[in-house]
Design a protein around this motif. Sequence first.
Motif, mmCIF file in Angstrom:
data_model
loop_
_atom_site.group_PDB
_atom_site.id
_atom_site.type_symbol
_atom_site.label_atom_id
_atom_site.label_comp_id
_atom_site.label_asym_id
_atom_site.label_seq_id
_atom_site.Cartn_x
_atom_site.Cartn_y
_atom_site.Cartn_z
ATOM 1 N N VAL A 256 0.765 -1.340 -0.193
ATOM 2 C CA VAL A 256 0.086 0.252 0.114
ATOM 3 C C VAL A 256 0.666 1.508 -0.076
ATOM 4 O O VAL A 256 1.971 1.081 0.675
ATOM 5 N N LEU A 257 0.500 2.254 -0.785
ATOM 6 C CA LEU A 257 1.325 3.340 -0.783
ATOM 7 C C LEU A 257 0.354 4.515 -0.230
ATOM 8 O O LEU A 257 -0.988 4.934 -0.658
ATOM 9 N N ALA A 258 0.674 4.970 1.034
ATOM 10 C CA ALA A 258 -0.040 5.722 1.741
ATOM 11 C C ALA A 258 0.762 7.387 1.460
ATOM 12 O O ALA A 258 1.788 7.529 1.284
ATOM 13 N N MET A 259 -0.309 8.490 1.425
ATOM 14 C CA MET A 259 0.246 9.834 1.258
ATOM 15 C C MET A 259 0.926 10.335 2.331
ATOM 16 O O MET A 259 1.841 11.197 2.225
ATOM 17 N N TYR A 260 0.582 9.900 3.627
ATOM 18 C CA TYR A 260 1.244 10.595 5.053
ATOM 19 C C TYR A 260 1.356 9.567 5.768
ATOM 20 O O TYR A 260 0.850 8.631 5.761
ATOM 21 N N HIS A 261 2.059 10.095 6.766
ATOM 22 C CA HIS A 261 2.717 9.041 8.043
ATOM 23 C C HIS A 261 1.275 8.190 8.877
ATOM 24 O O HIS A 261 1.399 7.147 8.798
ATOM 25 N N ASP A 262 0.478 9.394 9.185
ATOM 26 C CA ASP A 262 -0.429 8.636 10.020
ATOM 27 C C ASP A 262 -1.716 8.215 9.288
ATOM 28 O O ASP A 262 -2.781 7.744 9.770
ATOM 29 N N GLN A 263 -1.652 8.174 7.879
ATOM 30 C CA GLN A 263 -2.859 7.439 7.146
ATOM 31 C C GLN A 263 -2.532 6.106 7.181
ATOM 32 O O GLN A 263 -3.414 5.480 7.051
ATOM 33 N N GLY A 264 -1.386 5.754 7.041
ATOM 34 C CA GLY A 264 -1.321 4.181 6.725
ATOM 35 C C GLY A 264 -0.640 3.443 8.003
ATOM 36 O O GLY A 264 -0.776 2.292 8.140
ATOM 37 N N LEU A 265 0.068 4.059 8.761
ATOM 38 C CA LEU A 265 0.951 3.531 9.584
ATOM 39 C C LEU A 265 0.397 3.034 10.910
ATOM 40 O O LEU A 265 0.683 1.974 11.754
ATOM 41 N N PRO A 266 -0.771 3.655 11.510
ATOM 42 C CA PRO A 266 -1.477 3.328 12.393
ATOM 43 C C PRO A 266 -2.302 1.983 12.232
ATOM 44 O O PRO A 266 -2.262 1.057 13.196
ATOM 45 N N VAL A 267 -2.784 1.590 10.856
ATOM 46 C CA VAL A 267 -3.316 0.358 10.552
ATOM 47 C C VAL A 267 -2.431 -0.591 10.819
ATOM 48 O O VAL A 267 -2.416 -1.819 11.183
ATOM 49 N N LEU A 268 -1.140 -0.413 10.120
ATOM 50 C CA LEU A 268 -0.007 -1.403 10.274
ATOM 51 C C LEU A 268 0.420 -1.833 11.345
ATOM 52 O O LEU A 268 0.496 -2.925 11.880
ATOM 53 N N LYS A 269 0.600 -0.760 12.255
ATOM 54 C CA LYS A 269 1.137 -1.160 13.934
ATOM 55 C C LYS A 269 -0.309 -1.732 14.826
ATOM 56 O O LYS A 269 0.180 -2.602 15.307
ATOM 57 N N HIS A 270 -1.425 -1.622 14.441
ATOM 58 C CA HIS A 270 -2.379 -2.150 14.873
ATOM 59 C C HIS A 270 -2.504 -3.594 14.578
ATOM 60 O O HIS A 270 -2.724 -4.662 15.277
ATOM 61 N N SER A 271 -2.064 -3.991 13.303
ATOM 62 C CA SER A 271 -2.096 -5.396 12.745
ATOM 63 C C SER A 271 -1.101 -6.310 13.207
ATOM 64 O O SER A 271 -1.148 -7.385 13.042
ATOM 65 N N GLY A 272 0.006 -5.599 13.820
ATOM 66 C CA GLY A 272 1.180 -6.491 14.277
ATOM 67 C C GLY A 272 2.582 -5.616 14.613
ATOM 68 O O GLY A 272 3.113 -5.724 13.873
ATOM 69 N N PHE A 273 2.061 -4.762 15.747
ATOM 70 C CA PHE A 273 3.273 -3.867 16.073
ATOM 71 C C PHE A 273 4.704 -4.685 16.285
ATOM 72 O O PHE A 273 5.814 -4.187 15.941
ATOM 73 N N GLU A 274 4.627 -5.686 17.218
ATOM 74 C CA GLU A 274 5.749 -6.449 17.705
ATOM 75 C C GLU A 274 6.407 -7.038 16.664
ATOM 76 O O GLU A 274 7.709 -7.070 16.724
ATOM 77 N N GLN A 275 5.847 -7.360 15.443
ATOM 78 C CA GLN A 275 6.650 -7.875 14.366
ATOM 79 C C GLN A 275 6.922 -7.022 13.347
ATOM 80 O O GLN A 275 7.325 -7.247 12.067
ATOM 81 N N ALA A 276 6.610 -5.501 13.358
ATOM 82 C CA ALA A 276 6.938 -4.681 12.371
ATOM 83 C C ALA A 276 8.295 -4.261 12.300
ATOM 84 O O ALA A 276 9.155 -3.985 13.220
#
Length: 331
Positions: A256-276
Amino acid sequence: MALPRLALVPGEPAGVGPELCVRLAHRENPAALVALADPAVMLEAAERLALPLELLPPEAAMAARPGQLALQPVLAATAADPGHPDPANAPSLIDALLLGAEGCLEGGYDGLVTGPVQKAAINQAGIPYTGTTGLLSEHAGCEVVMMLANPVLRVALVTTHLPLREVADAVTAGALERTLRILHGALQADFAIERPRIAVLGLNPHAGEQGHLGREEIEVINPVLEALRGAGMDLRGPLPADTAFLPGTMRGFDAVLAMYHDQGLPVLKHSGFEQAVNLTLGLPYPRVAVDHGTALDLAGRGLADPSSLFAAVDTCAAMARARRARRGVPA
């Protein structure tokens, strides 16, 4: 079949990085690791964890067993005090990062894995530093893209650490095209995905609602996507960010290409922060970092979770093998 040889920089000596590397050294790893660090810092971290650690010379990395770690000494100016970074140690940390980067460019290492750093301590030492991504980009003389990944998602960014009011002006046609080209090439070279499928998010709510909620999608994003589709890229979007991450949608995409930091990264970190993990795409070598900070409140207490560092090593090793295969070198 030779293991990839990776440079390992533990990061801020007063943070959790050294103890995470000690735990890493007690694991069966998919790569031969060479730590670029002060041996005293590493041995003191091992002692605090009550774990044995035998340091080996760099040339013995391929033969290291659990409980052993090959190390290239990079001496700190002062002893590390867990939880209390000393700016006097900042030059040795920068030296370690650049030593690893130079080793990658010269072919001595197949990739670079980095632990967390304390930006404030580096700046307090009088060293201009905005982040390791920028440092490595300048050192290699190339443009790069930040991407975070876990076992569920890969999310790259057009803009990174900008105030929100500056984001729209920074999402230009040139920036978007450059980012997509680097992302597309990295998915091919580093992940062995010959025809990457990339989901591109819109900038505005509902991807602009046909111009009623902003015209960036119409005037900037769509023309770039159409041009790159014509060049053979498999791109979908611009997609509304509030629904793009639904599991049924994401199953069809490699990134996924997000336009800005908090548009995409909260979803990624919620889906698996420990393995990010945090990847720098576009360098001549793989670089993967942990996706967490120095955790000064945990430093020296043996409580820090090494999962992100383990994932960083696994990811960097896989990227190195993919690059070898692409060059026709046996993995």
